[in-house]
Design an enzyme around this catalytic site. Structure first.
Site, PDB file in Angstrom:
ATOM      1  N   SER A 224     -18.759 -26.879  17.264  1.00 46.23           N
ATOM      2  CA  SER A 224     -18.918 -25.686  16.420  1.00 46.23           C
ATOM      3  C   SER A 224     -19.890 -25.857  15.266  1.00 46.23           C
ATOM      4  O   SER A 224     -20.192 -24.876  14.581  1.00 46.23           O
ATOM      5  CB  SER A 224     -17.552 -25.228  15.897  1.00 46.23           C
ATOM      6  OG  SER A 224     -16.836 -24.566  16.916  1.00 46.23           O
TER       7      SER A 224
ATOM      8  N   LYS B  71     -20.155 -26.844   8.000  1.00 50.15           N
ATOM      9  CA  LYS B  71     -19.470 -26.386   9.212  1.00 50.15           C
ATOM     10  C   LYS B  71     -18.858 -27.568   9.931  1.00 50.15           C
ATOM     11  O   LYS B  71     -19.479 -28.619  10.083  1.00 50.15           O
ATOM     12  CB  LYS B  71     -20.472 -25.668  10.132  1.00 50.15           C
ATOM     13  CG  LYS B  71     -19.814 -24.984  11.312  1.00 50.15           C
ATOM     14  CD  LYS B  71     -19.042 -23.757  10.876  1.00 50.15           C
ATOM     15  CE  LYS B  71     -18.092 -23.265  11.969  1.00 50.15           C
ATOM     16  NZ  LYS B  71     -16.900 -24.130  12.137  1.00 50.15           N
ATOM     17  N   THR B  72     -17.634 -27.363  10.377  1.00 49.94           N
ATOM     18  CA  THR B  72     -16.931 -28.367  11.167  1.00 49.94           C
ATOM     19  C   THR B  72     -17.246 -28.195  12.653  1.00 49.94           C
ATOM     20  O   THR B  72     -17.787 -27.176  13.090  1.00 49.94           O
ATOM     21  CB  THR B  72     -15.412 -28.233  10.994  1.00 49.94           C
ATOM     22  OG1 THR B  72     -15.019 -26.912  11.374  1.00 49.94           O
ATOM     23  CG2 THR B  72     -14.990 -28.499   9.565  1.00 49.94           C
ATOM     24  N   GLY B  73     -16.861 -29.197  13.417  1.00 53.81           N
ATOM     25  CA  GLY B  73     -16.924 -29.127  14.871  1.00 53.81           C
ATOM     26  C   GLY B  73     -15.902 -30.084  15.457  1.00 53.81           C
ATOM     27  O   GLY B  73     -15.684 -31.169  14.914  1.00 53.81           O
TER      28      GLY B  73
END
Length: 271
Positions: A57, A202-204
């Protein structure tokens, strides 16, 4: 491609923090990378930062740039698209979603609607112009799903070094994009406090894959990438943590929480 990795025998302070608060987590490998946004100087580089994994993501950052540049996205709350059963999303995401909600809650089906509207040719053109990771958007072997799945533990891969370089190009406006694309992506990217640092990122969350493209559920990973600012100083960061065995928590949010807690200490000058 990365089905088997050697355990890092000696973990520096910054690496060890990613699992410090959860004894069930044990790193296969990890990276903490911090770069001065103005000069490009590396301020901290702990761990294995040159190995590529799926962006998961975190790819919503380049997708936002594409969406605004192409005119598919209009502002922070437009378009607001309704959920459809054929999206086959998790129950949490069975609801209307706008660009701000999409980034905040990491809604996969919204990403896939953006790429469908871009189409294969424009999507491929953006990825190529961004020089993003390995640039491979073929997707899962034999499925012809690159337009909607290539960044989801699939063919597209990127390293922490490349993530940080990409974020710096965004801050420097060095990508072939409209001014609106930069402005609106910054407007919808989630914001956090890390001590006195103001952070956007932003995380993923995903899994490593082998050469055949199969996901290894015993190798989950978490990303947090973005930038931070304090007293006029700006940095770019990328943290990646790959776990040994199934994780009891979603690793993206876990990595984010640890980086936000660690950042003030990581930025203190060392003697």
């Amino acid at each position: 491609m990365f089905a088997v990795f050697s355990f890092l025998a000696a973990a520096p302070f910054a690496q060890a923090q990613a699992a410090a608060n959860d004894p069930a987590l044990k790193p296969v490998f990890e990276c903490t990378l911090i770069v001065d946004a103005q000069s490009g100087a590396t301020l901290r580089r702990d761990g294995t930062c040159d190995r590529r994994v799926s962006p998961a993501s975190t790819f919503k950052v380049p997708l936002a740039l594409m969406g605004y540049d192409a005119g598919i996205l209009a502002d922070a709350h437009t378009p607001r698209w309704d959920y459809k059963p054929e999206f086959n999303a998790i129950k949490r995401d069975h609801r209307p979603v706008d660009p701000t909600i999409w980034e905040k809650d990491s809604v996969v089906w919204y990403s896939q609607q953006i790429t469908r509207k871009l189409g294969n040719e424009r999507f491929a053109g953006y990825v190529e112009n961004f020089t993003y990771g390995n640039g491979d958007i073929t997707g899962n072997p034999g499925k012809k799903d690159g337009l909607t799945h290539s960044w989801l533990s699939s063919s597209l891969q990127i390293s922490p070094d490349e993530q940080a370089a990409f974020i710096k190009r965004i801050l420097d406006h060095k990508l072939p994009l409209s001014a609106k694309a930069y402005e609106m992506t910054g407007a919808i990217l989630p914001a956090f406090d890390a001590g006195d640092w103001k952070v956007q990122g932003k995380t993923g969350t995903g899994w490593l894959t082998n050469k055949a493209g199969a996901q290894n559920r015993n190798r989950p990973f978490g990303w947090f990438v973005g930038w931070g600012e304090k007293d006029g100083r700006k940095i770019v960061f990328a943290r990646l943590f790959v776990n040994e065995g199934k994780s009891p928590v979603l690793l993206g949010p876990k990595v984010r929480a640890n980086l936000l807690a660690d950042l003030p200490g990581l930025m203190k000058p060392t003697n």
